[in-house]
Design a protein around this motif. Structure first.
Motif, PDB file in Angstrom:
ATOM      1  N   ALA A 179      71.896 -67.251  49.738  1.00 43.28           N
ATOM      2  CA  ALA A 179      70.636 -66.584  49.410  1.00 43.28           C
ATOM      3  C   ALA A 179      69.476 -67.186  50.194  1.00 43.28           C
ATOM      4  O   ALA A 179      68.597 -66.449  50.679  1.00 43.28           O
ATOM      5  CB  ALA A 179      70.375 -66.685  47.909  1.00 43.28           C
ATOM      6  N   ILE A 180      69.470 -68.501  50.335  1.00 48.77           N
ATOM      7  CA  ILE A 180      68.409 -69.167  51.094  1.00 48.77           C
ATOM      8  C   ILE A 180      68.371 -68.657  52.523  1.00 48.77           C
ATOM      9  O   ILE A 180      67.300 -68.367  53.085  1.00 48.77           O
ATOM     10  CB  ILE A 180      68.615 -70.697  51.048  1.00 48.77           C
ATOM     11  CG1 ILE A 180      68.252 -71.230  49.667  1.00 48.77           C
ATOM     12  CG2 ILE A 180      67.808 -71.400  52.129  1.00 48.77           C
ATOM     13  CD1 ILE A 180      68.658 -72.675  49.424  1.00 48.77           C
TER      14      ILE A 180
ATOM     15  N   VAL B 223      69.764 -68.603  38.028  1.00 47.84           N
ATOM     16  CA  VAL B 223      68.336 -68.846  37.837  1.00 47.84           C
ATOM     17  C   VAL B 223      67.691 -69.259  39.161  1.00 47.84           C
ATOM     18  O   VAL B 223      66.602 -68.785  39.522  1.00 47.84           O
ATOM     19  CB  VAL B 223      68.113 -69.924  36.761  1.00 47.84           C
ATOM     20  CG1 VAL B 223      66.625 -70.214  36.584  1.00 47.84           C
ATOM     21  CG2 VAL B 223      68.730 -69.489  35.442  1.00 47.84           C
ATOM     22  N   ILE B 224      68.348 -70.142  39.896  1.00 49.73           N
ATOM     23  CA  ILE B 224      67.810 -70.589  41.181  1.00 49.73           C
ATOM     24  C   ILE B 224      67.688 -69.411  42.144  1.00 49.73           C
ATOM     25  O   ILE B 224      66.678 -69.253  42.843  1.00 49.73           O
ATOM     26  CB  ILE B 224      68.685 -71.694  41.789  1.00 49.73           C
ATOM     27  CG1 ILE B 224      68.678 -72.934  40.887  1.00 49.73           C
ATOM     28  CG2 ILE B 224      68.208 -72.060  43.191  1.00 49.73           C
ATOM     29  CD1 ILE B 224      69.678 -74.000  41.299  1.00 49.73           C
ATOM     30  N   GLY B 225      68.728 -68.580  42.206  1.00 47.27           N
ATOM     31  CA  GLY B 225      68.694 -67.431  43.104  1.00 47.27           C
ATOM     32  C   GLY B 225      67.531 -66.511  42.791  1.00 47.27           C
ATOM     33  O   GLY B 225      66.811 -66.058  43.700  1.00 47.27           O
TER      34      GLY B 225
ATOM     35  N   ASN C  44      64.184 -65.826  45.171  1.00 48.65           N
ATOM     36  CA  ASN C  44      63.889 -64.449  45.577  1.00 48.65           C
ATOM     37  C   ASN C  44      62.463 -64.063  45.166  1.00 48.65           C
ATOM     38  O   ASN C  44      61.726 -63.442  45.948  1.00 48.65           O
ATOM     39  CB  ASN C  44      64.893 -63.505  44.930  1.00 48.65           C
ATOM     40  CG  ASN C  44      64.697 -62.071  45.378  1.00 48.65           C
ATOM     41  OD1 ASN C  44      64.974 -61.709  46.513  1.00 48.65           O
ATOM     42  ND2 ASN C  44      64.218 -61.220  44.480  1.00 48.65           N
ATOM     43  N   GLU C  45      62.070 -64.445  43.959  1.00 45.49           N
ATOM     44  CA  GLU C  45      60.717 -64.133  43.492  1.00 45.49           C
ATOM     45  C   GLU C  45      59.669 -64.915  44.268  1.00 45.49           C
ATOM     46  O   GLU C  45      58.562 -64.417  44.524  1.00 45.49           O
ATOM     47  CB  GLU C  45      60.613 -64.453  42.005  1.00 45.49           C
ATOM     48  CG  GLU C  45      59.296 -64.066  41.369  1.00 45.49           C
ATOM     49  CD  GLU C  45      59.290 -64.276  39.872  1.00 45.49           C
ATOM     50  OE1 GLU C  45      58.324 -64.898  39.380  1.00 45.49           O
ATOM     51  OE2 GLU C  45      60.243 -63.825  39.209  1.00 45.49           O
TER      52      GLU C  45
ATOM     53  N   LEU D 260      66.998 -59.097  44.517  1.00 42.76           N
ATOM     54  CA  LEU D 260      67.083 -58.588  43.154  1.00 42.76           C
ATOM     55  C   LEU D 260      66.219 -57.327  43.088  1.00 42.76           C
ATOM     56  O   LEU D 260      64.996 -57.399  43.282  1.00 42.76           O
ATOM     57  CB  LEU D 260      66.590 -59.619  42.134  1.00 42.76           C
ATOM     58  CG  LEU D 260      66.797 -59.247  40.664  1.00 42.76           C
ATOM     59  CD1 LEU D 260      68.289 -59.146  40.336  1.00 42.76           C
ATOM     60  CD2 LEU D 260      66.135 -60.260  39.745  1.00 42.76           C
ATOM     61  N   PRO D 261      66.821 -56.174  42.859  1.00 43.33           N
ATOM     62  CA  PRO D 261      66.060 -54.917  42.896  1.00 43.33           C
ATOM     63  C   PRO D 261      64.920 -54.911  41.876  1.00 43.33           C
ATOM     64  O   PRO D 261      65.031 -55.475  40.791  1.00 43.33           O
ATOM     65  CB  PRO D 261      67.113 -53.856  42.547  1.00 43.33           C
ATOM     66  CG  PRO D 261      68.423 -54.500  42.828  1.00 43.33           C
ATOM     67  CD  PRO D 261      68.241 -55.958  42.563  1.00 43.33           C
ATOM     68  N   LYS D 262      63.837 -54.248  42.255  1.00 41.87           N
ATOM     69  CA  LYS D 262      62.719 -54.106  41.337  1.00 41.87           C
ATOM     70  C   LYS D 262      62.981 -53.001  40.303  1.00 41.87           C
ATOM     71  O   LYS D 262      62.449 -53.052  39.203  1.00 41.87           O
ATOM     72  CB  LYS D 262      61.437 -53.837  42.119  1.00 41.87           C
ATOM     73  CG  LYS D 262      60.996 -55.035  42.969  1.00 41.87           C
ATOM     74  CD  LYS D 262      59.708 -54.737  43.693  1.00 41.87           C
ATOM     75  CE  LYS D 262      59.140 -55.950  44.425  1.00 41.87           C
ATOM     76  NZ  LYS D 262      60.014 -56.999  44.811  1.00 41.87           N
ATOM     77  N   ASP D 263      63.792 -52.027  40.666  1.00 44.43           N
ATOM     78  CA  ASP D 263      64.171 -50.976  39.726  1.00 44.43           C
ATOM     79  C   ASP D 263      64.986 -51.584  38.583  1.00 44.43           C
ATOM     80  O   ASP D 263      65.972 -52.288  38.808  1.00 44.43           O
ATOM     81  CB  ASP D 263      64.986 -49.904  40.448  1.00 44.43           C
ATOM     82  CG  ASP D 263      65.545 -48.867  39.496  1.00 44.43           C
ATOM     83  OD1 ASP D 263      64.776 -48.018  39.030  1.00 44.43           O
ATOM     84  OD2 ASP D 263      66.760 -48.932  39.222  1.00 44.43           O
ATOM     85  N   ALA D 264      64.570 -51.302  37.339  1.00 44.44           N
ATOM     86  CA  ALA D 264      65.164 -51.971  36.184  1.00 44.44           C
ATOM     87  C   ALA D 264      66.660 -51.724  36.053  1.00 44.44           C
ATOM     88  O   ALA D 264      67.435 -52.653  35.806  1.00 44.44           O
ATOM     89  CB  ALA D 264      64.440 -51.535  34.905  1.00 44.44           C
ATOM     90  N   SER D 265      67.099 -50.468  36.212  1.00 44.54           N
ATOM     91  CA  SER D 265      68.521 -50.176  36.020  1.00 44.54           C
ATOM     92  C   SER D 265      69.371 -50.859  37.073  1.00 44.54           C
ATOM     93  O   SER D 265      70.448 -51.392  36.765  1.00 44.54           O
ATOM     94  CB  SER D 265      68.755 -48.662  36.038  1.00 44.54           C
ATOM     95  OG  SER D 265      68.393 -48.111  37.291  1.00 44.54           O
TER      96      SER D 265
END
Length: 204
Positions: free
Chosen positions: A18-19, A67-69, A73-74, A81-86
């Motif tokens: 991810a990094i 949690v770290i990932g 990302n944030e 991590l998609p912003k769309d909730a579903s």
């Protein structure tokens, strides 16, 4: 920031991939540590003695890998991590599935490290069956992640790579042709190539 890890840990590898995908390797110091050794002082970083753990610039520490990932990302407003909730909940569920498979495989790994006369064949068979069911589910869920790079697909790739690294005899991709094809493509990514088990740590 400082990431505490073990070079062959699949949980730590998820964060390292991810990094790289987020392009922030230069902002994080990689610290290889033995989480079982109390003399390293790591238990003061994470009292659970588990890796990875991320020490932040202002002094606090977060763990574990999901949690770290999400934090990283944030931090950079990334797309892992998609912003769309579903879609976001589907990605998180995929991460949970991958981690559950890893937990089962790790339980077998730890059992195999016990003296032979103390090992439980029943326990090993149970955990391997759990992992196999999980990989079957990954094959079925392939449309959820086959064309995206996110925390879910990263977890799937690192999970499969570790299973084949530690439990190759199980032939995890046999009969799962679509999953095998997807993994072969994802495994060619630069982030996967530089984090392969056994390679020296990347320099920030």
């Amino acid at each position: 920031m400082r990431l505490y890890l073990s070079i062959n840990s699949p949980y730590a590898r998820k964060v390292r991939v991810a990094i790289h995908e987020l392009g922030i390797a230069q902002r994080i110091e990689m610290v290889e540590t033995d989480p079982r050794d109390p003399s390293t002082g790591f238990w003061d970083v994470n009292p659970l003695g588990k890796i990875p753990a991320l020490s932040l610039a202002y002094g606090s520490t977060i763990y574990d890998s999901p949690v770290i990932g999400e934090y990283l990302n944030e931090l950079v407003d990334g797309a892992l991590l998609p912003k769309d909730a579903s879609r976001r909940w589907r990605v998180r569920t995929l991460v949970a599935l991958g981690d559950g498979i890893l937990d089962a495989g790790m339980a077998v790994r730890l059992e195999d490290m016990r003296p032979e006369n103390e090992r439980s064949a029943t326990w090993i068979a149970k955990q391997l069956a759990t992992a196999q069911r999980g990989v079957d589910a990954l094959e079925r869920l392939l449309p959820e992640y086959d064309d995206r790079v996110d925390l879910g697909s990263i977890c799937v790739a690192c999970t499969l790579a570790w299973l084949m690294f530690r439990h190759e005899e199980q032939e995890w991709l046999s009969g799962r042709e679509r999953l095998a094809s997807w993994f072969q493509d994802f495994d060619r990514r630069e982030s996967m190539r530089v984090t392969r088990p056994g390679l020296p740590l990347e320099v920030s």
